[in-house]
Scaffold this active site. Structure first.
Site, short mmCIF file in Angstrom:
data_model
loop_
_atom_site.label_atom_id
_atom_site.label_comp_id
_atom_site.label_asym_id
_atom_site.label_seq_id
_atom_site.Cartn_x
_atom_site.Cartn_y
_atom_site.Cartn_z
N GLU A 166 0.80 -1.22 0.00
CA GLU A 166 0.00 0.00 0.00
C GLU A 166 0.84 1.28 0.00
O GLU A 166 0.68 2.16 0.85
CB GLU A 166 -0.99 -0.03 1.18
CG GLU A 166 -1.90 -1.24 1.09
CD GLU A 166 -2.87 -1.40 2.26
OE1 GLU A 166 -2.88 -0.55 3.16
OE2 GLU A 166 -3.62 -2.40 2.27
N ASN A 207 2.26 -4.82 -3.30
CA ASN A 207 0.84 -5.16 -3.15
C ASN A 207 0.04 -3.89 -2.85
O ASN A 207 0.50 -3.03 -2.10
CB ASN A 207 0.73 -6.15 -1.98
CG ASN A 207 -0.63 -6.77 -1.80
OD1 ASN A 207 -1.23 -7.23 -2.77
ND2 ASN A 207 -1.12 -6.79 -0.57
N GLU A 271 -6.04 -10.58 -2.17
CA GLU A 271 -6.94 -10.42 -1.00
C GLU A 271 -8.39 -10.32 -1.43
O GLU A 271 -9.14 -9.45 -0.97
CB GLU A 271 -6.54 -9.17 -0.20
CG GLU A 271 -5.10 -9.15 0.24
CD GLU A 271 -4.71 -7.91 1.05
OE1 GLU A 271 -5.60 -7.20 1.53
OE2 GLU A 271 -3.50 -7.66 1.18
N ASP A 273 -12.12 -10.20 -1.85
CA ASP A 273 -13.45 -10.32 -1.27
C ASP A 273 -14.36 -9.33 -1.99
O ASP A 273 -13.88 -8.36 -2.58
CB ASP A 273 -13.49 -10.13 0.27
CG ASP A 273 -12.79 -8.89 0.77
OD1 ASP A 273 -12.72 -7.89 0.02
OD2 ASP A 273 -12.34 -8.89 1.92
O1 G3I Z 1 -4.67 -7.84 18.26
C1 G3I Z 1 -5.67 -6.95 18.79
C2 G3I Z 1 -6.24 -7.49 20.04
O2 G3I Z 1 -5.23 -7.56 21.01
C3 G3I Z 1 -7.39 -6.60 20.47
O3 G3I Z 1 -8.02 -7.15 21.59
C4 G3I Z 1 -8.41 -6.43 19.38
C5 G3I Z 1 -9.52 -5.47 19.74
O4 G3I Z 1 -10.16 -4.95 18.61
O5 G3I Z 1 -7.76 -5.93 18.25
C6 G3I Z 1 -6.76 -6.79 17.77
O6 G3I Z 1 -6.21 -6.22 16.63
C7 G3I Z 1 -6.96 -6.33 15.44
C8 G3I Z 1 -6.09 -6.97 14.39
O7 G3I Z 1 -6.78 -6.98 13.15
C9 G3I Z 1 -5.70 -8.38 14.76
O8 G3I Z 1 -6.83 -9.18 14.88
C10 G3I Z 1 -7.37 -4.95 15.00
O9 G3I Z 1 -8.30 -4.40 15.92
C11 G3I Z 1 -7.97 -4.98 13.62
O10 G3I Z 1 -8.17 -3.66 13.17
C12 G3I Z 1 -7.04 -5.69 12.69
O11 G3I Z 1 -7.64 -5.69 11.43
C13 G3I Z 1 -6.90 -6.22 10.36
C14 G3I Z 1 -6.58 -5.11 9.37
O12 G3I Z 1 -5.90 -5.66 8.25
C15 G3I Z 1 -5.70 -4.04 9.99
O13 G3I Z 1 -5.36 -3.10 9.04
C16 G3I Z 1 -7.75 -7.27 9.67
O14 G3I Z 1 -7.91 -8.38 10.57
C17 G3I Z 1 -7.09 -7.73 8.38
O15 G3I Z 1 -7.99 -8.51 7.65
C18 G3I Z 1 -6.73 -6.53 7.53
O16 G3I Z 1 -6.05 -6.98 6.38
C19 G3I Z 1 -5.65 -5.98 5.46
C20 G3I Z 1 -4.40 -6.48 4.77
O17 G3I Z 1 -3.43 -6.82 5.72
C21 G3I Z 1 -3.87 -5.44 3.80
N1 G3I Z 1 -4.88 -5.02 2.86
C22 G3I Z 1 -6.15 -4.62 3.44
C23 G3I Z 1 -6.69 -5.69 4.36
C24 G3I Z 1 -8.05 -5.31 4.89
O18 G3I Z 1 -7.96 -4.18 5.72
#
Ligand code: G3I
Length: 472
Positions: A166, A207, A271, A273
């Protein structure tokens, strides 16, 4: 840990069986090719030479349904979060590889590729990096050390890495990330060089999202990639994230894939969806299925497009509803881990491009494992035909099923119900209909059919998933 994935002769044999089963099916016209073969996604993708992957949420691997689908349906896995900088180096110099190692081990156990995601990204950086102040040279060292450490750890085990993620704004200019602001464009080349030095066998990707069609952002990416190639930077691929919206697959997707492939690069749909406004309904789900198929077709039409990864297995686990209020249902499986029309469409695209693969045909004469019990009943018979009902009780929970048995010589299935039927010689293969694939442990599946050319025999031996069932 063993390197990459090994293709087996058995898979080639399966492809031959798949082809003959498909021909037999068409001969009596009961089902389409994909219904007849009913392969898993990875079986369907195999003959196309592409991988089909999914993002895996480390925390869900303890759920047996999730784990089972991740391992049986997909030939590649991407860590949804476990390989990101904040996960692997939460404190400076203190690494936690637990989640990343778990995924690599899972992939190796299941003969899967790992797609490495992601090394240098403005998001999900650890606090110490996000909020720390570093001189330019210190930041460059932190960045290249991180790349070196992570890629080295999995040298020979992760064949593709998203090195930079990104890097662009929507207008094709560079995102003002910490790395770009302090180091300028050269942070990208330096990251790729460090990754290449750490694992010269790995293919290195840049990516991004909203770069699926030809537009200002993908033009910026294209120009960058050209520059990197001109400079001899070791970049090998472009990842098109493909977080799309139902009804909005870019019309220039294939053209865009092709132009990157023409540079000699691999392209991966990294990715995928396709989200919709909730609530979902059948017309939106059908449209979504068409869109999934369109994306797969665009990839399959270009030699350099080597794989498709969906960003999550089921709507239950998707990131979408957390970020886009009122939207969801973006994945190939629904909230209950049932395959959606999008799943069928994805599979059909692969089957059409490469021929189906029904898996091991099994031998009803093999000794059984005791995991199923079958009742094969001829309820009506006459000189040239019969009506048969089959029920199979399984001790294991199933998401899809495949039942096989042999009919007497010259006897064929004329029509069937509650399953997809194909026949090759005397061997009949029945796969679940879209509505009866899920059977709980201890549950029973059933279907029926009518024969022509003679009658079937009561008590015919039956196999489920290649394993003989006990007679019930
Ligand atoms: O790890 C913490 C945890 O300790 C906490 O309790 C919890 C509370 O909300 O949050 C947890 O972190 C989360 C993390 O995923 C791990 O599960 C974050 O809130 C959450 O925002 C985070 O989201 C991820 C996101 O990337 C972050 O930018 C999504 O799961 C993941 O699917 C998403 O993936 C990205 C790709 O890497 C890059 N391209 C876009 C794609 C979608 O956003």
């Amino acid at each position: 840990m063993r390197p990459h994935r090994v293709r087996t002769v058995r898979r080639l044999a399966r492809a031959v069986v798949a082809a003959s089963a498909a021909v037999a099916t068409l001969a009596f016209g009961l089902t389409t090719t994909s219904q007849a073969a009913n392969p898993t996604l990875r079986e369907a993708a195999e003959p196309t030479g592409r991988f089909i992957g999914t993002a895996v949420n480390d925390g869900l691997l303890s759920n047996s349904t999730y784990r089972n689908i991740a391992s049986t349906e997909f030939s590649s896995v991407t860590a949804e979060n476990a390989m990101k900088w904040e996960s692997v180096e939460p404190q400076r110099g203190q690494f936690n590889w637990a989640g990343a190692d778990r995924l690599v081990q899972f992939a190796q156990q299941n003969d899967q590729l790992v797609y490495g995601h992601t090394l240098v990204w403005h998001s999900q950086m650890p606090d110490w990096l996000e909020n720390g102040s570093f001189s330019n040279s210190e930041l460059r060292t932190i960045m290249t050390d991180h790349v070196t450490t992570q890629v080295s750890r999995y040298r020979g085990q992760i064949p593709r890495w998203d090195v930079v993620n990104e890097a662009f704004n929507e207008d094709g200019t560079f995102r003002q990330s910490k790395f770009y602001q302090q180091l300028g464009e050269s942070y990208i080349a330096d990251s790729f060089r460090a990754a290449h030095a750490a694992d010269p066998s790995a293919k290195l990707f840049i990516n991004d999202y909203n770069v699926e069609g030809v537009n200002a952002k993908s033009d910026g990416l294209y120009r960058l990639v050209q520059r990197l190639l001109d400079q001899g930077v070791p970049i090998h691929g472009v990842g098109l994230q493909s977080h799309l919206i139902v009804g909005q697959v870019p019309g220039t997707l294939q053209q865009n894939i092709q132009r990157f492939a023409n540079l000699g690069l691999e392209v991966v749909i990294t990715e995928l969806d396709i989200r919709m406004q909730m609530p979902a309904d059948s017309s939106k789900l059908q449209r979504q299925a068409q869109d999934y198929r369109a994306v797969a077709n665009a990839c399959l039409a270009v030699d350099g497009c080597t794989g498709i990864t969906v960003w999550g297995i089921s709507d239950r686990d998707s990131w979408v509803p957390d970020v886009f209020e009122g939207q969801g249902a973006a994945c190939p499986y629904d909230e209950n881990y049932q395959p959606k029309p999008a799943y069928e469409a994805l599979r059909a695209a692969f089957v059409e491009a490469g021929g189906g693969d029904p898996g091991d045909p099994g031998d009803p004469g093999d000794p059984g494992t005791g995991s199923c019990t079958a009742v094969f009943t001829v309820s009506n018979r006459w000189s040239t035909g019969s009506v048969v009902s089959v029920s199979v009780r399984t001790t294991q929970a199933l998401n899809t099923w495949r039942v096989e048995f042999d009919l007497p010589s010259g006897v064929t299935v004329a029509s069937g119900w509650n399953g997809g039927f194909s026949q090759s010689g005397s061997r009949v293969t029945v796969t679940n209909a879209p509505y009866n694939g899920t059977v709980s442990a201890g549950g029973t599946l059933s279907f029926g059919f009518q024969t022509s050319g003679g009658a079937a025999q009561d008590g015919t031996a039956v196999s489920l998933g290649g394993q003989r069932c006990a007679a019930g």
